[in-house]
Design a protein around this motif. Structure first.
Motif, PDB file in Angstrom:
ATOM      1  N   ILE A  85       1.179  -1.018  -0.365  1.00 57.78           N
ATOM      2  CA  ILE A  85      -0.204   0.447   0.024  1.00 57.78           C
ATOM      3  C   ILE A  85       1.163   1.112  -0.305  1.00 57.78           C
ATOM      4  N   VAL A  86       1.734   1.031   1.067  1.00 58.07           N
ATOM      5  CA  VAL A  86       3.015   2.511   1.033  1.00 58.07           C
ATOM      6  C   VAL A  86       3.796   3.202  -0.444  1.00 58.07           C
ATOM      7  N   TYR A  87       4.368   1.419  -0.818  1.00 54.51           N
ATOM      8  CA  TYR A  87       4.507   1.730  -1.706  1.00 54.51           C
ATOM      9  C   TYR A  87       3.703   2.450  -3.670  1.00 54.51           C
ATOM     10  N   ALA A  88       2.733   1.577  -3.844  1.00 54.53           N
ATOM     11  CA  ALA A  88       2.329   1.884  -4.428  1.00 54.53           C
ATOM     12  C   ALA A  88       1.831   3.713  -4.602  1.00 54.53           C
ATOM     13  N   TYR A  89       1.412   4.262  -2.970  1.00 58.81           N
ATOM     14  CA  TYR A  89       0.980   5.617  -2.943  1.00 58.81           C
ATOM     15  C   TYR A  89       2.610   6.565  -3.330  1.00 58.81           C
ATOM     16  N   LEU A  90       3.835   5.714  -2.940  1.00 62.87           N
ATOM     17  CA  LEU A  90       4.139   6.383  -3.175  1.00 62.87           C
ATOM     18  C   LEU A  90       4.546   6.890  -5.094  1.00 62.87           C
ATOM     19  N   ILE A  91       4.387   5.637  -5.776  1.00 60.69           N
ATOM     20  CA  ILE A  91       4.776   5.457  -7.056  1.00 60.69           C
ATOM     21  C   ILE A  91       3.578   6.472  -7.463  1.00 60.69           C
ATOM     22  N   ILE A  92       2.342   6.355  -7.438  1.00 58.11           N
ATOM     23  CA  ILE A  92       1.307   6.860  -7.725  1.00 58.11           C
ATOM     24  C   ILE A  92       1.682   8.484  -7.088  1.00 58.11           C
ATOM     25  N   SER A  93       1.603   9.478  -6.687  1.00 59.17           N
ATOM     26  CA  SER A  93       2.004  10.231  -6.237  1.00 59.17           C
ATOM     27  C   SER A  93       3.441  11.409  -6.820  1.00 59.17           C
ATOM     28  N   VAL A  94       4.088  10.265  -7.442  1.00 57.44           N
ATOM     29  CA  VAL A  94       5.582  11.205  -8.084  1.00 57.44           C
ATOM     30  C   VAL A  94       4.950  10.633  -9.809  1.00 57.44           C
ATOM     31  N   LEU A  95       4.077   9.616  -9.668  1.00 54.23           N
ATOM     32  CA  LEU A  95       3.804   9.927 -11.373  1.00 54.23           C
ATOM     33  C   LEU A  95       2.904  11.673 -11.604  1.00 54.23           C
ATOM     34  N   ASN A  96       1.974  11.097 -10.767  1.00 55.34           N
ATOM     35  CA  ASN A  96       1.128  12.571 -10.758  1.00 55.34           C
ATOM     36  C   ASN A  96       1.929  14.049 -10.183  1.00 55.34           C
ATOM     37  N   LYS A  97       3.409  13.911  -9.965  1.00 54.10           N
ATOM     38  CA  LYS A  97       3.726  15.127  -9.946  1.00 54.10           C
ATOM     39  C   LYS A  97       3.570  15.583  -8.388  1.00 54.10           C
ATOM     40  N   ASN A  98       3.393  15.058  -7.594  1.00 50.60           N
ATOM     41  CA  ASN A  98       2.714  15.619  -6.007  1.00 50.60           C
ATOM     42  C   ASN A  98       3.443  15.601  -5.800  1.00 50.60           C
ATOM     43  N   ILE A  99       5.003  15.025  -5.858  1.00 51.93           N
ATOM     44  CA  ILE A  99       6.002  14.812  -4.797  1.00 51.93           C
ATOM     45  C   ILE A  99       7.746  14.890  -5.864  1.00 51.93           C
ATOM     46  N   SER A 100       8.780  15.388  -5.636  1.00 51.45           N
ATOM     47  CA  SER A 100      10.025  14.804  -5.922  1.00 51.45           C
ATOM     48  C   SER A 100      10.329  13.685  -6.543  1.00 51.45           C
ATOM     49  N   ILE A 101      10.876  13.694  -7.124  1.00 50.46           N
ATOM     50  CA  ILE A 101      12.045  12.258  -7.538  1.00 50.46           C
ATOM     51  C   ILE A 101      13.354  12.537  -5.404  1.00 50.46           C
ATOM     52  N   SER A 102      13.215  13.477  -5.345  1.00 50.92           N
ATOM     53  CA  SER A 102      14.379  13.354  -4.524  1.00 50.92           C
ATOM     54  C   SER A 102      13.765  12.827  -3.172  1.00 50.92           C
ATOM     55  N   ASN A 103      11.928  13.514  -2.688  1.00 55.96           N
ATOM     56  CA  ASN A 103      11.459  13.692  -1.731  1.00 55.96           C
ATOM     57  C   ASN A 103      10.880  11.735  -1.772  1.00 55.96           C
ATOM     58  N   PHE A 104      10.533  11.693  -3.277  1.00 57.65           N
ATOM     59  CA  PHE A 104      10.685  10.325  -2.915  1.00 57.65           C
ATOM     60  C   PHE A 104      11.639   9.255  -2.794  1.00 57.65           C
ATOM     61  N   VAL A 105      13.097   9.059  -2.738  1.00 55.96           N
ATOM     62  CA  VAL A 105      13.763   8.735  -1.736  1.00 55.96           C
ATOM     63  C   VAL A 105      13.364   8.974  -0.723  1.00 55.96           C
ATOM     64  N   LEU A 106      12.896  10.051  -0.216  1.00 58.30           N
ATOM     65  CA  LEU A 106      13.430  10.760   1.320  1.00 58.30           C
ATOM     66  C   LEU A 106      12.266  10.096   2.487  1.00 58.30           C
ATOM     67  N   TYR A 107      11.033  10.312   1.580  1.00 59.38           N
ATOM     68  CA  TYR A 107      10.323   9.474   2.093  1.00 59.38           C
ATOM     69  C   TYR A 107       9.966   7.915   1.773  1.00 59.38           C
ATOM     70  N   THR A 108      10.853   7.781   0.768  1.00 58.89           N
ATOM     71  CA  THR A 108      10.814   6.255   0.793  1.00 58.89           C
ATOM     72  C   THR A 108      12.160   5.702   1.858  1.00 58.89           C
ATOM     73  N   PHE A 109      13.110   6.401   2.392  1.00 53.28           N
ATOM     74  CA  PHE A 109      14.138   5.929   3.198  1.00 53.28           C
ATOM     75  C   PHE A 109      13.205   6.380   4.617  1.00 53.28           C
ATOM     76  N   ALA A 110      12.283   7.641   4.962  1.00 54.81           N
ATOM     77  CA  ALA A 110      11.780   7.805   6.476  1.00 54.81           C
ATOM     78  C   ALA A 110      10.143   6.468   6.448  1.00 54.81           C
ATOM     79  N   LEU A 111      10.105   6.179   5.308  1.00 57.45           N
ATOM     80  CA  LEU A 111       9.014   5.158   5.641  1.00 57.45           C
ATOM     81  C   LEU A 111       9.503   3.525   6.220  1.00 57.45           C
ATOM     82  N   ASN A 112      11.084   3.509   5.726  1.00 63.83           N
ATOM     83  CA  ASN A 112      11.147   2.285   6.020  1.00 63.83           C
ATOM     84  C   ASN A 112      11.845   2.438   6.795  1.00 63.83           C
TER      85      ASN A 112
END
Length: 599
Positions: free
Chosen positions: A270-297
């Motif tokens: 669920i979490v990674y699906a949300y992050l990927i959709i957010s990147v595809l919809n340009k709601n978050i940047s790639i750098s924030n995608f990395v930040l939130y991925t590391f933060a969530l893990n």
């Protein structure tokens, strides 16, 4: 707040009270360590974001170098500080842990002696020992977890701020899944806790067999009677049950782990699906995608560790509860306005004394009354189990009467200071225990002997002086080979002589001989009793023996049966009475005549 939560909080306060007493600087270390621990994961969560922003933006080598250098410097300082504080904490924690170990040792020596013969109390002692002796459970583990919990809370708050900025729903989902994981583990923990009594019982049986197999004092019997097989069998049976119990516990943890794994797969999907959709919809940047991925893990791992720490504290706090309950056991009592029992002579009265062991309904003694005049020699005789040794333990305040009272010089012995009271007695028990110390230390019970002349005289009087004089290190020779390869093993008779030397050195005003010569033949016992009686001069003395001929010299003889005084008088009076004493004396006399001894 439920009762269990209150118990956990009270146990934590109990531990912290003694940390403050023995090593209060630990609290400063915890505070400092918490800051470093709470900040440590966020360096490598934010640094990748900063690097990606720079690499996809201005691509400044100088800024990239500064970012990396700063990250390594801060990470190095935090890492070193954490390790330094952890090392210092471990050293300080040992001081606290050994404080609790000393507390347990002192309690076992202060608690009512009657408890030492209660199997349930012995089980509680073993559990209490596990609670304080091991850093991997009990008080040791709670202290370790207390060191990291504040830092875990700081990290949780920072992680929460980051993830809530992404989406509060994701933060809530993570918390719910982690709480479910906790419930899975907690169920296994509670099952483990429910098995503790059975596990302790089987471990105690296994430990007993192991100790006896490795105890030199049992070596002869084990070899001559082939006891190795039965001891190994009993140990094997106990070990098998221990394995069954531990396997059942591990199975519960395995099932909890499987459920947690399934839950983790759903959560991560669920979490990674949300992050990927957010990147595809340009709601978050790639750098924030990395930040939130590391933060969530990092948040999941962090919370799993934190929840496990809280769970460990919860479970091991229950062992702390056991330890605290054990500390509440009745102790040997001494009056608040304690009197000094020291006097020129001692008039002893047992006034309708009864005694039964804790948690028992059977009286060992029933309404027992007797008077021992100053300087009198009293013999306590009777068959085994008649209550003779119990009387001695009551007189020396190892036991407390459950009915009636014991008076010395007209004062209830409970009114006397316990330490001063026990100084009155020189006791030689049938099962006197010697320690793996030097001969001198075993006799004087002193690290340094102040009265050497008195010590030497006690050796001569007990008949062991010549034996010790032939040893290379003389009285500085260690007994047994447990702590010293050159230690000596004395015979049973020699050990009894050392025991009598100890009693003579103490020079108590009241002498008690509780069948210390039971292992010797009748003539040897009679001779030793008579010689010892000559040594103690005009002191009050109580002699216990199941051999009636050995105590004929006593002023009076008390014949006990089933905890009651059946006959009382001199040897001649009891023989004329023709009762149980006379009958037993005649039977023993006939036996010794057949064996070739003269009565």
């Amino acid at each position: 707040m439920n009762s269990k939560a209150k118990a956990v909080i009270n146990n934590l306060l109990f531990i912290m009270k003694y940390i403050a007493k023995w090593k209060k600087s630990i609290f400063f270390d915890i505070g400092l360590y918490s800051v470093f621990l709470g900040l440590s994961p966020f360096i490598w969560i934010y640094v990748p974001k900063l690097l990606i922003d720079e690499l996809t933006g201005q691509k400044s080598t100088k800024r990239i170098t500064i970012i990396l250098a700063s990250a390594f410097l801060i990470a190095g300082i935090i890492g070193y500080s954490k390790e330094f504080l952890q090392g210092r904490f471990r050293m300080k924690m040992n001081t606290v842990r050994y404080g609790f170990i000393r507390m347990l040792a002192e309690k076992t020596m202060k608690m009512d002696y009657a408890y030492t013969e209660d199997p349930d109390i012995l089980k509680e002692v073993r559990i209490a020992m596990k609670t304080v002796n091991n850093t991997a459970e009990g008080i040791g583990l709670v202290i370790i977890k207390l060191f990291s919990i504040p830092g875990n809370i700081i990290g949780f708050l920072i992680f929460s701020i980051i993830i809530i900025q992404l989406n509060p729903f994701i933060w809530g989902l993570l918390l719910i899944s982690l709480l479910l994981s906790y419930l899975f583990i907690d169920k296994a923990n509670r099952y483990q806790r429910s098995c503790k009594d059975d596990l302790s019982h089987e471990e105690r049986k296994s430990y007993y067999a192991s100790i006896k197999l490795n105890d030199f004092q049992y070596g002869k019997d084990i070899r001559m009677y082939g006891l190795k097989r039965i001891l190994l069998q009993k140990k094997s049976e106990a070990d098998e049950k221990v394995v069954q119990i531990t396997d059942a516990v591990k199975s519960r943890y395995l099932h909890a782990g499987i459920k947690e794994g399934v839950l983790m797969a759903l959560r991560e999907g669920i979490v990674y699906a949300y992050l990927i959709i957010s990147v595809l919809n340009k709601n978050i940047s790639i750098s924030n995608f990395v930040l939130y991925t590391f933060a969530l893990n990092g948040f999941v791992t962090w919370m799993q560790t934190t929840i496990k720490d809280f769970s460990d504290i919860w479970v091991n706090s229950l062992y702390v509860s056991d330890f605290r309950e054990f500390l509440k056991k009745d102790e040997e009592s001494s009056s608040t306005d304690s009197l000094n029992p020291k006097a020129l002579q001692y008039d002893i009265v047992f006034d309708k004394v009864s005694f039964r062991y804790p948690n028992s309904e059977r009286d060992i003694l029933k309404n027992f009354s007797i008077h021992i005049s100053p300087g009198e020699r009293l013999a306590l005789v009777g068959i085994n189990g008649a209550g003779k040794t119990t009387l001695v333990k009551l007189l020396t305040r190892l036991y407390e009467p459950t009915g009636g009272r014991i008076l010395i010089n007209g004062i209830d012995i409970k009114e006397y200071d316990l330490t001063q009271y026990r100084k009155l007695f020189s006791v030689v028990f049938q099962d006197t225990k010697l320690f793996a110390f030097t001969i001198r230390e075993n006799i004087t019970m002193e690290y340094e002997t102040a009265n050497t002349e008195k010590y030497q005289e006690s050796l001569r009087q007990s008949g062991i002086y010549e034996k010790t004089g032939k040893l290379e290190k003389k009285e500085e020779t260690n007994l047994f080979k447990i702590l010293d390869e050159e230690g000596v093993e004395f015979s049973g008779g020699e050990i009894q002589k050392l025991s009598m030397a100890r009693a003579l050195y103490k020079d108590g005003d009241i002498i008690i001989m509780d069948e210390p010569t039971a292992a010797l033949d009748a003539l040897a016992e009679s001779r030793i009793y008579t010689e010892f009686d000559n040594l103690i001069k005009n002191k009050t003395a109580v002699y216990i023996s199941h051999r009636l001929s050995s105590t004929r010299f006593c002023d009076n003889i008390a014949f006990l049966e089933n905890g009651e005084l059946k006959e009382y008088g001199t040897h001649e009076q009891l023989m004329q009475l023709g009762g149980a004493y006379a009958g037993m004396f005649q039977i023993q006399a006939e036996y010794y005549r057949e064996e070739g001894h003269e009565e």
